[in-house]
Design a protein around this motif. Sequence first.
Motif, PDB file in Angstrom:
ATOM      1  N   ASP A 187       4.483  -6.267  -6.379  1.00  0.00           N
ATOM      2  CA  ASP A 187       4.786  -6.345  -4.951  1.00  0.00           C
ATOM      3  C   ASP A 187       3.692  -5.714  -4.107  1.00  0.00           C
ATOM      4  O   ASP A 187       3.460  -6.115  -2.967  1.00  0.00           O
ATOM      5  N   TYR A 188       3.009  -4.700  -4.671  1.00  0.00           N
ATOM      6  CA  TYR A 188       1.941  -4.063  -3.908  1.00  0.00           C
ATOM      7  C   TYR A 188       0.566  -4.536  -4.378  1.00  0.00           C
ATOM      8  O   TYR A 188      -0.436  -3.863  -4.152  1.00  0.00           O
ATOM      9  N   THR A 229       7.156  -2.913  -9.731  1.00  0.00           N
ATOM     10  CA  THR A 229       7.100  -3.051  -8.273  1.00  0.00           C
ATOM     11  C   THR A 229       5.691  -2.758  -7.771  1.00  0.00           C
ATOM     12  O   THR A 229       5.166  -3.465  -6.928  1.00  0.00           O
TER      13      THR A 229
END
Lengths: 511, 265
Positions: B93-94, B89
């Motif tokens: 996602d970041y 993640t």
Amino acid sequence: MVAADVEMSDTPAKAVAPAAEKASAAPPTAESILAEVKRNVATIDKAVSAKDMRLLSRVLRGTTRVRHGVAPAVLASLVRSHVMDSDAKKEALAALTALPSPASTSDADVGMDVGADVGTDAPSSPCTPESGAYLLLLAVMLTVDHRKNAGGSALAVRVADALVAHLSQLNRRTLDALSARAFFFYARAHELAGSHAAIRPQLLVAYRSATLRRDVATQATVLNALLRNYISFRLYDQADKLLSRAPFPETRSNNQLARHLFYVARVKAVQLDYSEALTCLQQAARKAPQKGALGFRTHVAVMAVVVQLLTGDIPDRSTFRVQEAPMREALAPYLRLTAAVRVGDMSAFVDTVEQCGASFDADGTRSLIGRLRHNVLKTGLRKLSASYSRISLADVAERLLLPSAAEAEAVVAKAIRDGVTEATIDHEGGWMRSTDVGDVYGGPEPSDAYHTRVTFCLNIYNEAVRALRFADGAAEEESVEALRARLKEEQELAQAIADGEVDDEDDGDDY
Amino acid sequence: MTTNVRTGLADLRKELESPKPDLERCKKLLVQLKIALTQLAGLQPAAELTADAVSELELARDVYETAVHLSILDEDIPSFERHVSLVKTYYFDYASVLRPSPRAGHLLGLNLMRLIAQNRIAEFHTELELVPTELRTDSHVAYALRLEQQLTDGAYATILSNAAVVPDASFRFFMDTLCVTARKETADCAERAYEVLDKATLVRLLALKDPEEVDTLAMERGWVVSGDTVRFGGDDAGEAAVDLELSMDLIKRNMEYAKELERIV
């Protein structure tokens, strides 16, 4: 991949539109377009009051022509007079005035004409939300088309956002077809602006409400938008999970089905399920419109070639002999690739991957092509063992560009185990000796083949005898029943074909 | 709050890097760290991405990266999978917010190794698609990629002989699993590809420790060992059985034809 995929949706529509215009007797003038838009608005109103959705879909089918002909100023004045007051209207008007008008002399006149015209009939025409949505949708399309201008894509995003928000407040079944279109352009506008990672929650919400309302058009469109979204971020895992949970609605336009199949194929290809991917791609090619949608068809063809190579087949030469020049050009690197794989020429394969790497990257097929290496190796090995009765492992390594004879030995050993070639390895001598393919007639195969045929014939004979023996009333009644069932089936089939054709004409402009 | 986590993380790392880490103590530390993480403001759902939050996110990423290493040392695969998916993640996602982690290549490479070792090739390719292009040249990822290619090609001997050379000690755990598979596959291949092999070669091919292991293997697989050579003729008895079965089939079929013909005529 993203860049190329994006083109898939729009280029073909544009490329084809001028051709279509040339084909028709007279190019549409600004006046005729204006008249058409007005007629369309009236038709939509009629469709809504009569609850006849066929009229609505007929209007939507003609959108491409209108989309490329209408001037922003003209549309702006129509929006001003016909659309109910809402945020979406404000946004659309702001966007349309920001768009540059095409340089045409009669434009100003037309604009004034419209103004005067509209001034008189605006108060008299109470407008349905549907025709309002239609005009707003046109506004979104125009802003998407003008994305090349400074801030164009941001503008499109704002208008699309407003339109989707506006539509989600209205819960009318007559709006379904329009809101499906709206979501398509919503996803598209965000993708062009590069902000599509953030719209997944909205799309999921839209999918849920569409499913609950049994709004299949929106359901199909949004599902495809989601898949496209995931795939563009290479989130194949999520896409696969979505596919396994969310069934694709059965009644949907052919175009959405073609898209859906294409996305399914992409996911399956990544997961090594090549035969399933190939079936999907072939169906997608069949369902896609035969004229236009060139970008989409090119993508399908490219993927089909790569996947077919991965299954171990060689695509037909005719696959690469297409009429349309852009598609032929796009397929050219794949033709070289196919040639290399067909003869198992490792150095040609490596060269092709090196030289055409950029176009493979753009098509998003690079990693799939990387997997082809193994196929080239196998074919190469098969050729070698067919042409030499004995060849040293060092030579094998050299031909197949393997780092060492020891590695070649291991590769050959695996090929023998997998049944790729019939050979034995002599470790002492360091060579591979092809064993002659033994006498085929000595094995059990001929007798097996013979046996299946004999059983088939005997079964036919026995059934014929049985049919003769029991030719009585019971059989007759059964056959009448069967006849009736067949007739009914045929009728259904005819109906389905007719429906399919109607669907085919439907929304050709989405591609 | 962050300082707490930072010191805790430093403690955990020190313990892990020591020659003989006390795994139980590490796990306790990790649990404490995770609890501390839940209290950071930047990690709450829907938190604003302020500069503080970004540094807190990076801290959380570091904690989970360390947790992955701990799972490897502990040889705990489910915990490894869980922590890798947590770390992913932060990586993907970041990606636009956080600075790229220096350990990203290492962890993704490890994860790819796990999938290879578990023979989950479809998932391997799905994961590989997620690895950004700039990380593919990372030594750890490239190592996993090369391994996968050698596996599909069948260069098991190369894998076995290079097994000692791993980019990081953490790879050894998966490499051991992989070696077992590779050895089995090589034995399978050798059975079919050679008629005779001398023992020394076989020992080298299978990367065995001493010739006696060949004997045990030969027992299991039915190879015939005579002096210094191994003959893979173990199939002979099997072939005879097949032949008998074939003849029986043929006889049965011919009987059937005769019966059917009789009925027709």
